[in-house]
Design a protein around this motif. Structure first.
Motif, PDB file in Angstrom:
ATOM      1  N   LEU A  16       0.810  -1.215   0.000  1.00  0.00           N
ATOM      2  CA  LEU A  16       0.000   0.000   0.000  1.00  0.00           C
ATOM      3  C   LEU A  16       0.839   1.259   0.000  1.00  0.00           C
ATOM      4  N   PHE A  17       2.054   1.153   0.527  1.00  0.00           N
ATOM      5  CA  PHE A  17       2.874   2.352   0.657  1.00  0.00           C
ATOM      6  C   PHE A  17       3.497   2.755  -0.682  1.00  0.00           C
ATOM      7  N   ILE A  18       3.511   1.836  -1.668  1.00  0.00           N
ATOM      8  CA  ILE A  18       4.093   2.172  -2.971  1.00  0.00           C
ATOM      9  C   ILE A  18       3.023   2.870  -3.814  1.00  0.00           C
ATOM     10  N   HIS A  73      -4.690  -5.691  14.411  1.00  0.00           N
ATOM     11  CA  HIS A  73      -5.342  -4.407  14.707  1.00  0.00           C
ATOM     12  C   HIS A  73      -4.812  -3.323  13.765  1.00  0.00           C
ATOM     13  N   HIS A  74      -3.512  -3.259  13.608  1.00  0.00           N
ATOM     14  CA  HIS A  74      -2.907  -2.213  12.777  1.00  0.00           C
ATOM     15  C   HIS A  74      -3.338  -2.358  11.320  1.00  0.00           C
ATOM     16  N   TRP A  75      -3.341  -3.593  10.839  1.00  0.00           N
ATOM     17  CA  TRP A  75      -3.804  -3.838   9.461  1.00  0.00           C
ATOM     18  C   TRP A  75      -5.254  -3.391   9.303  1.00  0.00           C
ATOM     19  N   TRP A 120      -6.962  -1.278  11.121  1.00  0.00           N
ATOM     20  CA  TRP A 120      -7.121   0.174  11.228  1.00  0.00           C
ATOM     21  C   TRP A 120      -6.882   0.828   9.861  1.00  0.00           C
ATOM     22  N   HIS A 121      -5.821   0.390   9.196  1.00  0.00           N
ATOM     23  CA  HIS A 121      -5.526   0.984   7.880  1.00  0.00           C
ATOM     24  C   HIS A 121      -6.559   0.579   6.822  1.00  0.00           C
ATOM     25  N   LEU A 122      -7.243  -0.524   7.078  1.00  0.00           N
ATOM     26  CA  LEU A 122      -8.324  -0.927   6.169  1.00  0.00           C
ATOM     27  C   LEU A 122      -9.543  -0.008   6.353  1.00  0.00           C
ATOM     28  N   LEU A 171      -7.033  11.040  13.899  1.00  0.00           N
ATOM     29  CA  LEU A 171      -7.001   9.672  14.419  1.00  0.00           C
ATOM     30  C   LEU A 171      -5.740   8.943  13.958  1.00  0.00           C
ATOM     31  N   PHE A 172      -5.252   9.274  12.767  1.00  0.00           N
ATOM     32  CA  PHE A 172      -3.959   8.718  12.327  1.00  0.00           C
ATOM     33  C   PHE A 172      -2.888   9.085  13.358  1.00  0.00           C
ATOM     34  N   TYR A 173      -2.889  10.373  13.739  1.00  0.00           N
ATOM     35  CA  TYR A 173      -1.954  10.813  14.775  1.00  0.00           C
ATOM     36  C   TYR A 173      -2.212  10.057  16.075  1.00  0.00           C
ATOM     37  N   MET A 221      -4.035   7.300  17.083  1.00  0.00           N
ATOM     38  CA  MET A 221      -3.892   5.847  17.212  1.00  0.00           C
ATOM     39  C   MET A 221      -2.407   5.472  17.208  1.00  0.00           C
ATOM     40  N   HIS A 222      -1.628   6.094  16.310  1.00  0.00           N
ATOM     41  CA  HIS A 222      -0.199   5.767  16.278  1.00  0.00           C
ATOM     42  C   HIS A 222       0.532   6.327  17.510  1.00  0.00           C
ATOM     43  N   HIS A 223       0.057   7.459  18.016  1.00  0.00           N
ATOM     44  CA  HIS A 223       0.644   7.985  19.254  1.00  0.00           C
ATOM     45  C   HIS A 223       0.436   6.993  20.401  1.00  0.00           C
ATOM     46  N   LEU A 228       5.339  12.095   3.172  1.00  0.00           N
ATOM     47  CA  LEU A 228       6.482  11.843   4.049  1.00  0.00           C
ATOM     48  C   LEU A 228       6.416  10.497   4.767  1.00  0.00           C
ATOM     49  N   HIS A 229       5.341  10.250   5.459  1.00  0.00           N
ATOM     50  CA  HIS A 229       5.295   9.017   6.249  1.00  0.00           C
ATOM     51  C   HIS A 229       5.283   7.774   5.363  1.00  0.00           C
ATOM     52  N   ASN A 230       4.445   7.784   4.330  1.00  0.00           N
ATOM     53  CA  ASN A 230       4.354   6.592   3.475  1.00  0.00           C
ATOM     54  C   ASN A 230       5.688   6.292   2.795  1.00  0.00           C
ATOM     55  N   GLY A 264       8.565   7.276   3.801  1.00  0.00           N
ATOM     56  CA  GLY A 264       9.524   6.891   4.846  1.00  0.00           C
ATOM     57  C   GLY A 264       9.488   5.381   5.037  1.00  0.00           C
ATOM     58  N   HIS A 265       8.274   4.827   5.121  1.00  0.00           N
ATOM     59  CA  HIS A 265       8.149   3.364   5.191  1.00  0.00           C
ATOM     60  C   HIS A 265       8.847   2.733   3.990  1.00  0.00           C
ATOM     61  N   VAL A 266       8.619   3.300   2.818  1.00  0.00           N
ATOM     62  CA  VAL A 266       9.180   2.717   1.586  1.00  0.00           C
ATOM     63  C   VAL A 266      10.704   2.779   1.613  1.00  0.00           C
ATOM     64  N   ILE A 306      12.376  -0.791  13.912  1.00  0.00           N
ATOM     65  CA  ILE A 306      12.503   0.514  13.256  1.00  0.00           C
ATOM     66  C   ILE A 306      11.140   1.180  13.085  1.00  0.00           C
ATOM     67  N   PHE A 307      10.076   0.404  13.068  1.00  0.00           N
ATOM     68  CA  PHE A 307       8.726   0.980  12.970  1.00  0.00           C
ATOM     69  C   PHE A 307       8.531   2.041  14.055  1.00  0.00           C
ATOM     70  N   TYR A 308       8.941   1.687  15.277  1.00  0.00           N
ATOM     71  CA  TYR A 308       8.683   2.572  16.423  1.00  0.00           C
ATOM     72  C   TYR A 308       9.632   3.752  16.428  1.00  0.00           C
ATOM     73  N   PHE A 349      10.817   5.145  13.683  1.00  0.00           N
ATOM     74  CA  PHE A 349      10.312   6.045  12.641  1.00  0.00           C
ATOM     75  C   PHE A 349       9.027   6.739  13.111  1.00  0.00           C
ATOM     76  N   HIS A 350       8.133   5.968  13.710  1.00  0.00           N
ATOM     77  CA  HIS A 350       6.889   6.586  14.179  1.00  0.00           C
ATOM     78  C   HIS A 350       7.113   7.506  15.381  1.00  0.00           C
ATOM     79  N   ALA A 351       8.238   7.337  16.092  1.00  0.00           N
ATOM     80  CA  ALA A 351       8.563   8.296  17.155  1.00  0.00           C
ATOM     81  C   ALA A 351       8.868   9.649  16.513  1.00  0.00           C
TER      82      ALA A 351
END
Ligand code: CUO
Length: 698
Positions: A70-72, A194-196, A198-200, A219-221, A223-225, A350-352, A354-356, A386-388, A390-392
C-alpha cells in the motif's frame, strides 16, 4: 442475498458456479473438471451471474506473483482503481460477480485488500465479516518453518486428530539482541491484525467519500501515538529505554531485523535488514518509484515550517491557518499523506515514503531484483523495531504542533461574555464545577487492591484457509501471548450540584519512573499516558460509586473478534445478521495492559470525569455492533464520538507551574499508584462462554 454467500469453515465449503468465461483463460477448456474439484465437500453452491465486465486493465498491471504494498504509490493507485470498480457495481450480485471474476486474475494481496475495503464500505455488504488477515495470509504473521510442518500434519492425520503446531517463542532473534526482549509485543499476531485493520478502515487513497471520514487525520496521529505510548511502557517493563526518534535519515540504523517470514503468495523470503543499514535514494523503475532522501528532508522541513508559522500553504499559494482544533487533522493528512492532504506538491508523502525508503534500504535501485521488507506494508510493519523509531519521529512532529496550542485552562467565571466563545472555551476546560473524585482504584479478584496480574497464555489460530493443500480441514498453529487477569475500576465521585450531571470518565495509565528510576516530570509522563477506557456516566447529586470492568474498555475488542469475526459457522443472510459484531479494528483485549515486572512495575492510574457539555457530539445513536473500540477506531458511519481533542487532557502542554502529575490535578481528577506484577509462566486459558469452536486453548 437469499443464499448464504460466505461460510468460512470446515465442512460447509461454498462453491461458486461461474460462467465458463470467468475461469482463467488457460483453464476454460477443462471447466467442468475444475469445478468438480470442489464437489466432495461442497454444501452450498452459489450461482454467479454473468455480467458485462468492467475494464480491469489498470488493476491487472500488477502481476499475480508480485508482492503488493500500500505504501508504494503505483500499487495504491492500482488498488484504488480496483476498489472503485468494486464500489461502483450497482447491485450485490454484480459485485459478487466481478469479485469472483477478479479472484483468479488480480494479484491476490491486492485483491484481498481491495475486496476488504469494498466490503467494509458498500452499504449492501458492510455487515459481512472480513476474515482476519492471519487466516488468509498466515505467512504474514507466522514463522515460515511452520508451514512445511502444517502440510505434513495435514497429510498424516485426519481432521479432528491433528495436533496443533507450536510456534516457538523466540524465533526471530536471541537475547544477544536486547531489542528482542520486546519481540513478543512487536510480533504479536493480534496487535499486527489491529494495525492492518485500522488501515483498512482508514485508507489514505481511494474514493474520497471513503477516505474523508470524520477527523481521520487526527485519528492517524492519535492511534499511532497510542501505539508509541504503549510500546514505550512495554520497553520500560523490560529494562529498555524509551524509543529513540529516527530523524537523521543519513545515520546507520543499529536495529537489525530478520523476520523469518516467507511469502507463500510471491514465493519469496521477506528481505532482512542487518544492523547498521543505511538509507539511500530510491530509484526503482519497476515500481515507478524515484525519490531522494533530500525529498523526505525537504517535506519534513516544510511541515515544521507550517507548524512554526501556524499555517500551511494551499495550492494557490495562500497561507491557511492550522487552527486550534482542526489543525492536527490537516497535519495528519499532510504527514501520512492521504489524498486529503491540502498540498502534496509542497508537503509530499512523508510518512508513506519513509516506510518505503526503510523497506528498500537493502536494494534501493533494484539491482538485486529484491522487493520490500516488512516495513513496506501495514500488515507486518509493527514487527520491526525501526517501525517505532520512525513513528517516534512522526509522533514528535505532531507534538511540535500541539506545543504551539494554548494550554487547557481552569474554570474562569465571567471571562467570556460572548456566548459563542464560551462554548468554544468549554472544550478546553479541565475542571467540572461541583464534581469531585474522592477515591479511585483497581481490583483484581483474589489479589490485593491496586495490583494487576499478567502471565502467558497459549492460543491457537487456524491456518487452513490460508494454506492451499489437501486433505483440507482445520490445521492449528499454537502461539504464546501475553494476557492478564480481568479487573475492575472503582471510582467514588461526589456531585455537589443539586441536579444530576452527565460526565465522561477518562481512564489512563502511565509508568511512574523513568529508565533511571526517577519520578517522571509531567511533560514526559503525559507522552506515556495509555488510554485504557472512556465512557459516559450520569452522576446523581451526592455520592456516586462507579464500577467498570476492564473487559468493557473502549480501546479493545475481545479475543474472539481479533482472530475470528464469525463466532461459528453460521451462514450470513437472514435475521441473525444484527447479532454479529464484525468489526475487527481494535486493540486486542489480551494486550490491554503492559507486561509489568516480576517484582512489580509501578504505574500511575489517572481517572478524570469531564463535563459532558464539552464532550458531547450531536448525532444519531449508532445501531452498529462495531462500537467497542471507539477510542482508537472511531464509530462506523458516524462522527468521532468525543468533541475534545483526541488524547485530552494529555495532548497539550500543562498550564504554567505544573511540573508533576499531582500538580496537574483538578477536583474532578484523581491519581493512584498501582502495580503490575508479571508471572513468567504459561497458564491455562479459560474458555469463555462466547468462545468460538475453532479456538482451542492449551
Ligand atoms: Cu500505521 Cu506507519 O502508519 O504504519
Amino acid at each position: 442475498p437469499a443464499e448464504p454467500v460466505y461460510v468460512p469453515k470446515g465442512e460447509n465449503q461454498v462453491a461458486f458456479q461461474v460462467p465458463d468465461n470467468y475461469l482463467p483463460e488457460n483453464r476454460q477448456a477443462m471447466a467442468p473438471a475444475v469445478f468438480n474439484r470442489f464437489a466432495d465437500d461442497t454444501k452450498t453452491r452459489v450461482q454467479v451471474k454473468q455480467i458485462s465486465l468492467p475494464d480491469l486493465s489498470v488493476p491487472l498491471q500488477l502481476g499475480r506473483r508480485e508482492p503488493f504494498s500500500l505504501f508504494i504509490p503505483k500499487h495504491r493507485k492500482l488498488a484504488a482503481r480496483l476498489i472503485d470498480i468494486f464500489l461502483g457495481m450497482r447491485t450485490y450480485d454484480d459485485f459478487l460477480s466481478v469479485s469472483v471474476y477478479c479472484r483468479d486474475r488480480v494479484n491476490p494481496e491486492m485483491f484481498v485488500y481491495a475486496l476488504s475495503v469494498a466490503i467494509l464500505h458498500r452499504p449492501d455488504t458492510k455487515d459481512l465479516p472480513i476474515p482476519p488477515l492471519s487466516e488468509i495470509f498466515p505467512d504474514k504473521y507466522i514463522d515460515s518453518a511452520i508451514f512445511a510442518r502444517a502440510r505434513e500434519e495435514a497429510n498424516i492425520a485426519p481432521t479432528g486428530s491433528r495436533l496443533p503446531i507450536e510456534i516457538p517463542r523466540d524465533y526471530t532473534a536471541s537475547d544477544l539482541d536486547e531489542e528482542h526482549r520486546v519481540a513478543y509485543w512487536r510480533e504479536d499476531i493480534g496487535l499486527n491484525l489491529h494495525h492492518w485493520h485500522w488501515h483498512l478502515v482508514y485508507p489514505f487513497e481511494t474514493d474520497i467519500r471513503i477516505v474523508n471520514k470524520d477527523r481521520r487525520g487526527e485519528l492517524f496521529y492519535y492511534m499511532h501515538h497510542q501505539i508509541q505510548a504503549r510500546y514505550n511502557c512495554e520497553r520500560l517493563c523490560n529494562r529498555l529505554g524509551r524509543v529513540k526518534r529516527f530523524h537523521n535519515w543519513r545515520e546507520p540504523i543499529p536495529e537489525g531485523y530478520f523476520s523469518k517470514l516467507d511469502s507463500l503468495v510471491a514465493s519469496r523470503t521477506w528481505p532482512a535488514r542487518p544492523a547498521g543499514a543505511v538509507l539511500k535514494d530510491i530509484n526503482r523503475p519497476v515500481d515507478q518509484l524515484s525519490f531522494d532522501l533530500q525529498d523526505l528532508e525537504r517535506w519534513r522541513d516544510r511541515i515544521y515550517e507550517a507548524i512554526h508559522t501556524g499555517a500551511y500553504i494551499n495550492p494557490r499559494g495562500e497561507r491557511v491557518p492550522l487552527t486550534e482544533f482542526g489543525g492536527v487533522d490537516v497535519l495528519g493528512n499532510i504527514m501520512e499523506a492521504s489524498i486529503l492532504s491540502p498540498n502534496q506538491n509542497v508537503y509530499g508523502d512523508l510518512h508513506n515514503l519513509g516506510h518505503v525508503a526503510i523497506s528498500y534500504c537493502h536494494d534501493p535501485d533494484h539491482r538485486y531484483l529484491e522487493t520490500f521488507s516488512i516495513m513496506g506494508e501495514p500488515a507486518t510493519a509493527m514487527r520491526d523495531p525501526i517501525f517505532y523509531r520512525f513513528h517516534a519521529f512522526v509522533d514528535d512532529v505532531f507534538l511540535e504542533h500541539k506545543n504551539t496550542l494554548p494550554e487547557y485552562s481552569l474554570q474562569q467565571v465571567g471571562v467570556h461574555s460572548c456566548p459563542a466563545s464560551a462554548i468554544y472555551h468549554q472544550f478546553t476546560l479541565l475542571d467540572f464545577p461541583g464534581v469531585e473524585i474522592t477515591d479511585i482504584g483497581v481490583q483484581t479478584p483474589n489479589q490485593p487492591e491496586n495490583l494487576l496480574a499478567t502471565f502467558w497464555n497459549k492460543s491457537d489460530v487456524d491456518l487452513s484457509r490460508g494454506l492451499d493443500f489437501t486433505p483440507r480441514g482445520p490445521i492449528l498453529a499454537r502461539f504464546t501471548h501475553l494476557n492478564h487477569a480481568d479487573f475492575t475500576y472503582k471510582i467514588t465521585a461526589n456531585n455537589r450540584n443539586n441536579a444530576p450531571r452527565r460526565g465522561t470518565v477518562r481512564i489512563f495509565m502511565a509508568p511512574r519512573q523513568d529508565e533511571r528510576g526517577l519520578p517522571y516530570v509531567f511533560r514526559d509522563q503525559k507522552e506515556l499516558m495509555m488510554e485504557m477506557d472512556k465512557f459516559t456516566v450520569l452522576l446523581k447529586p451526592g455520592q456516586n460509586t462507579i464500577e467498570r470492568k476492564s473487559t468493557e474498555s473502549s480501546v479493545t475488542i475481545p479475543f474472539e473478534r481479533t482472530f475470528r469475526n464469525l463466532e461459528e459457522n453460521r451462514p450470513i443472510g437472514g435475521d441473525s445478521l444484527e447479532q454479529f459484531n464484525f468489526c475487527g479494528c481494535g486493540w486486542p483485549q489480551y494486550m490491554l495492559i503492559p507486561k509489568g515486572k516480576e517484582e512489580g512495575f509501578p504505574m500511575d492510574l489517572f481517572i478524570m470525569i469531564s463535563d459532558y457539555t464539552g464532550d458531547a457530539v450531536e448525532q444519531p445513536e449508532s445501531r452498529d455492533g462495531c462500537r467497542d473500540a471507539v477510542s482508537y477506531c472511531g464509530l462506523r458511519d458516524r462522527k468521532y464520538p468525543d468533541a475534545r481533542p483526541m488524547g485530552y487532557p494529555f495532548d497539550r502542554r500543562a498550564r504554567v507551574g505544573v511540573e508533576t502529575l499531582p500538580q496537574f490535578l483538578t477536583g474532578n481528577m484523581a491519581v493512584t499508584q498501582i502495580t503490575i506484577r508479571h508471572t513468567d509462566t504459561v497458564l491455562p486459558r479459560m474458555r469463555s462462554g462466547s468462545m468460538s469452536n475453532t479456538l482451542t486453548f492449551a
